[in-house]
Design a protein around this motif. Structure first.
Motif, PDB file in Angstrom:
ATOM      1  N   THR A 228       0.783  -1.234   0.000  1.00 49.62           N
ATOM      2  CA  THR A 228       0.000   0.000   0.000  1.00 49.62           C
ATOM      3  C   THR A 228       0.814   1.284   0.000  1.00 49.62           C
ATOM      4  O   THR A 228       0.301   2.334  -0.396  1.00 49.62           O
ATOM      5  CB  THR A 228      -0.923   0.044   1.241  1.00 49.62           C
ATOM      6  OG1 THR A 228      -0.122  -0.003   2.430  1.00 49.62           O
ATOM      7  CG2 THR A 228      -1.880  -1.145   1.238  1.00 49.62           C
ATOM      8  N   THR A 229       2.061   1.245   0.439  1.00 50.28           N
ATOM      9  CA  THR A 229       2.795   2.483   0.700  1.00 50.28           C
ATOM     10  C   THR A 229       4.188   2.452   0.084  1.00 50.28           C
ATOM     11  O   THR A 229       4.853   1.418   0.091  1.00 50.28           O
ATOM     12  CB  THR A 229       2.934   2.710   2.230  1.00 50.28           C
ATOM     13  OG1 THR A 229       1.641   2.632   2.833  1.00 50.28           O
ATOM     14  CG2 THR A 229       3.547   4.070   2.519  1.00 50.28           C
ATOM     15  N   LEU A 230       4.614   3.615  -0.433  1.00 46.56           N
ATOM     16  CA  LEU A 230       5.965   3.800  -0.933  1.00 46.56           C
ATOM     17  C   LEU A 230       6.792   4.492   0.146  1.00 46.56           C
ATOM     18  O   LEU A 230       6.319   5.414   0.809  1.00 46.56           O
ATOM     19  CB  LEU A 230       5.942   4.652  -2.198  1.00 46.56           C
ATOM     20  CG  LEU A 230       7.242   4.757  -2.997  1.00 46.56           C
ATOM     21  CD1 LEU A 230       7.608   3.415  -3.617  1.00 46.56           C
ATOM     22  CD2 LEU A 230       7.101   5.819  -4.093  1.00 46.56           C
ATOM     23  N   TYR A 231       8.045   4.025   0.338  1.00 46.60           N
ATOM     24  CA  TYR A 231       8.910   4.579   1.370  1.00 46.60           C
ATOM     25  C   TYR A 231      10.216   5.077   0.758  1.00 46.60           C
ATOM     26  O   TYR A 231      10.718   4.501  -0.212  1.00 46.60           O
ATOM     27  CB  TYR A 231       9.248   3.525   2.428  1.00 46.60           C
ATOM     28  CG  TYR A 231       8.040   2.924   3.113  1.00 46.60           C
ATOM     29  CD1 TYR A 231       7.422   3.576   4.186  1.00 46.60           C
ATOM     30  CD2 TYR A 231       7.510   1.709   2.680  1.00 46.60           C
ATOM     31  CE1 TYR A 231       6.314   3.033   4.809  1.00 46.60           C
ATOM     32  CE2 TYR A 231       6.399   1.159   3.306  1.00 46.60           C
ATOM     33  CZ  TYR A 231       5.811   1.817   4.362  1.00 46.60           C
ATOM     34  OH  TYR A 231       4.698   1.272   4.975  1.00 46.60           O
ATOM     35  N   GLY A 232      10.755   6.136   1.356  1.00 49.27           N
ATOM     36  CA  GLY A 232      12.035   6.671   0.916  1.00 49.27           C
ATOM     37  C   GLY A 232      13.033   6.683   2.045  1.00 49.27           C
ATOM     38  O   GLY A 232      12.683   6.936   3.204  1.00 49.27           O
ATOM     39  N   LEU A 233      14.296   6.401   1.718  1.00 50.90           N
ATOM     40  CA  LEU A 233      15.401   6.502   2.669  1.00 50.90           C
ATOM     41  C   LEU A 233      16.047   7.860   2.436  1.00 50.90           C
ATOM     42  O   LEU A 233      16.630   8.105   1.375  1.00 50.90           O
ATOM     43  CB  LEU A 233      16.394   5.370   2.447  1.00 50.90           C
ATOM     44  CG  LEU A 233      17.543   5.260   3.449  1.00 50.90           C
ATOM     45  CD1 LEU A 233      17.018   4.804   4.806  1.00 50.90           C
ATOM     46  CD2 LEU A 233      18.607   4.296   2.962  1.00 50.90           C
ATOM     47  N   VAL A 234      15.954   8.747   3.415  1.00 54.39           N
ATOM     48  CA  VAL A 234      16.265  10.162   3.209  1.00 54.39           C
ATOM     49  C   VAL A 234      17.373  10.624   4.148  1.00 54.39           C
ATOM     50  O   VAL A 234      17.392  10.276   5.335  1.00 54.39           O
ATOM     51  CB  VAL A 234      15.005  11.027   3.441  1.00 54.39           C
ATOM     52  CG1 VAL A 234      15.331  12.505   3.294  1.00 54.39           C
ATOM     53  CG2 VAL A 234      13.897  10.625   2.470  1.00 54.39           C
ATOM     54  N   GLY A 235      18.296  11.427   3.591  1.00 56.24           N
ATOM     55  CA  GLY A 235      19.303  12.094   4.403  1.00 56.24           C
ATOM     56  C   GLY A 235      20.461  11.217   4.829  1.00 56.24           C
ATOM     57  O   GLY A 235      20.435   9.998   4.710  1.00 56.24           O
ATOM     58  N   GLU A 236      21.514  11.866   5.324  1.00 50.93           N
ATOM     59  CA  GLU A 236      22.742  11.173   5.699  1.00 50.93           C
ATOM     60  C   GLU A 236      22.568  10.259   6.907  1.00 50.93           C
ATOM     61  O   GLU A 236      23.350   9.342   7.118  1.00 50.93           O
ATOM     62  CB  GLU A 236      23.839  12.198   5.982  1.00 50.93           C
ATOM     63  CG  GLU A 236      24.251  12.993   4.757  1.00 50.93           C
ATOM     64  CD  GLU A 236      25.296  14.047   5.085  1.00 50.93           C
ATOM     65  OE1 GLU A 236      25.620  14.205   6.267  1.00 50.93           O
ATOM     66  OE2 GLU A 236      25.778  14.708   4.149  1.00 50.93           O
ATOM     67  N   LEU A 237      21.536  10.504   7.726  1.00 50.54           N
ATOM     68  CA  LEU A 237      21.275   9.652   8.881  1.00 50.54           C
ATOM     69  C   LEU A 237      20.438   8.426   8.511  1.00 50.54           C
ATOM     70  O   LEU A 237      20.248   7.535   9.336  1.00 50.54           O
ATOM     71  CB  LEU A 237      20.578  10.441   9.987  1.00 50.54           C
ATOM     72  CG  LEU A 237      21.364  11.610  10.577  1.00 50.54           C
ATOM     73  CD1 LEU A 237      20.534  12.313  11.643  1.00 50.54           C
ATOM     74  CD2 LEU A 237      22.681  11.141  11.164  1.00 50.54           C
ATOM     75  N   GLY A 238      19.956   8.384   7.279  1.00 48.85           N
ATOM     76  CA  GLY A 238      19.183   7.229   6.836  1.00 48.85           C
ATOM     77  C   GLY A 238      17.832   7.127   7.509  1.00 48.85           C
ATOM     78  O   GLY A 238      17.450   6.055   7.984  1.00 48.85           O
ATOM     79  N   SER A 239      17.061   8.217   7.549  1.00 47.10           N
ATOM     80  CA  SER A 239      15.716   8.160   8.107  1.00 47.10           C
ATOM     81  C   SER A 239      14.735   7.672   7.047  1.00 47.10           C
ATOM     82  O   SER A 239      14.873   7.970   5.858  1.00 47.10           O
ATOM     83  CB  SER A 239      15.287   9.526   8.652  1.00 47.10           C
ATOM     84  OG  SER A 239      15.332  10.516   7.637  1.00 47.10           O
ATOM     85  N   ILE A 240      13.752   6.892   7.482  1.00 40.49           N
ATOM     86  CA  ILE A 240      12.800   6.253   6.574  1.00 40.49           C
ATOM     87  C   ILE A 240      11.451   6.950   6.711  1.00 40.49           C
ATOM     88  O   ILE A 240      10.936   7.130   7.819  1.00 40.49           O
ATOM     89  CB  ILE A 240      12.676   4.757   6.884  1.00 40.49           C
ATOM     90  CG1 ILE A 240      14.039   4.077   6.704  1.00 40.49           C
ATOM     91  CG2 ILE A 240      11.628   4.102   5.991  1.00 40.49           C
ATOM     92  CD1 ILE A 240      14.089   2.648   7.195  1.00 40.49           C
ATOM     93  N   HIS A 241      10.865   7.338   5.572  1.00 42.17           N
ATOM     94  CA  HIS A 241       9.630   8.103   5.557  1.00 42.17           C
ATOM     95  C   HIS A 241       8.641   7.506   4.564  1.00 42.17           C
ATOM     96  O   HIS A 241       9.040   7.012   3.500  1.00 42.17           O
ATOM     97  CB  HIS A 241       9.897   9.559   5.131  1.00 42.17           C
ATOM     98  CG  HIS A 241      10.939  10.258   5.936  1.00 42.17           C
ATOM     99  ND1 HIS A 241      10.632  11.200   6.898  1.00 42.17           N
ATOM    100  CD2 HIS A 241      12.294  10.158   5.923  1.00 42.17           C
ATOM    101  CE1 HIS A 241      11.754  11.658   7.434  1.00 42.17           C
ATOM    102  NE2 HIS A 241      12.776  11.034   6.864  1.00 42.17           N
ATOM    103  N   ALA A 242       7.353   7.590   4.889  1.00 47.41           N
ATOM    104  CA  ALA A 242       6.313   7.267   3.918  1.00 47.41           C
ATOM    105  C   ALA A 242       6.173   8.429   2.942  1.00 47.41           C
ATOM    106  O   ALA A 242       6.258   9.597   3.338  1.00 47.41           O
ATOM    107  CB  ALA A 242       4.992   7.004   4.633  1.00 47.41           C
TER     108      ALA A 242
END
Length: 213
Positions: free
Chosen positions: A106-120
């Protein structure tokens, strides 16, 4: 000497995962050409969600056209968060980068930023908004490029591959990050890629050095 075997599929990492459709099952009968870049943009990551295939580069997310390989049906601006960086006594604001995509049913996720935070990632109009962090790989960063050869979402957890160190080519750590904030290293080895698989297993591709040549 003739190369006998380059890669082997390693299925010994049986984890408590629910069945998840494989990448091939999501694509269905679509042409393998979809895995190549579109004709007028450069893509450096792919992800699937809701039976759709997405590609991204920089701050744009493309929905790929499964009926016309090499084309896309829509393009959305990524509203990535900003972060303050310091260089000595000078500080400046920069937009974060997205390093990897993955998705579930149901959801797409991205790995964002140098700290590797995961967001919908959620579509609002013609913009993809980035939700609050669901999990985070690192507590602090040394400013280097975040290298993640593998990124998978299954149930309430995310699984990532990261290099053991800068001098060990092909040797990666497998991490499990849960939405409750817990993190653990599952294994370390010559793992090159991973995918969710059926029968509660995590499919991992690794370098078989003994049989490589």
């Amino acid at each position: 000497m003739k190369m006998k075997k380059c890669f082997a599929l390693f299925l010994a990492l049986i984890l408590c995962l629910s069945a998840c459709p494989s990448f091939a099952e999501v694509i269905g009968g679509a042409s393998a050409d979809l895995l190549w870049d579109t004709t007028d943009v450069y893509l450096n990551m792919l992800g699937t969600a809701n039976g759709k295939i997405y590609g991204s580069s920089s701050n744009v997310l493309y929905e790929l056209d499964t009926a016309n390989p090499g084309k896309y049906t829509a393009a959305y601006r990524l509203d990535l968060p900003e972060r303050e960086y310091k260089d000595g006594e000078t500080s400046y604001i920069m937009q974060e980068s997205m390093y990897a995509l993955t998705g579930d049913e149901t959801t797409l996720y991205g790995l964002v930023g140098e700290l590797g935070s995961i967001h919908a990632l959620t579509l609002e109009g013609d913009t993809i908004t980035v939700g609050e962090p669901l999990a985070q790989l690192m507590e602090e960063s040394d400013g280097s490029y975040l290298n993640v050869p593998g990124f998978v979402a299954v149930n309430d957890a995310f699984y990532l591959l990261t290099p053991v160190d800068d001098s060990s080519w092909g040797k990666n750590d497998l991490w499990e990050l849960k939405r409750d904030g817990t993190k653990r290293k599952v294994a370390s080895g010559a793992y090159l890629a991973l995918s969710a698989y059926k029968d509660n297993a995590l499919l991992v591709m690794y370098w078989d050095q003994e049989n490589a040549y």
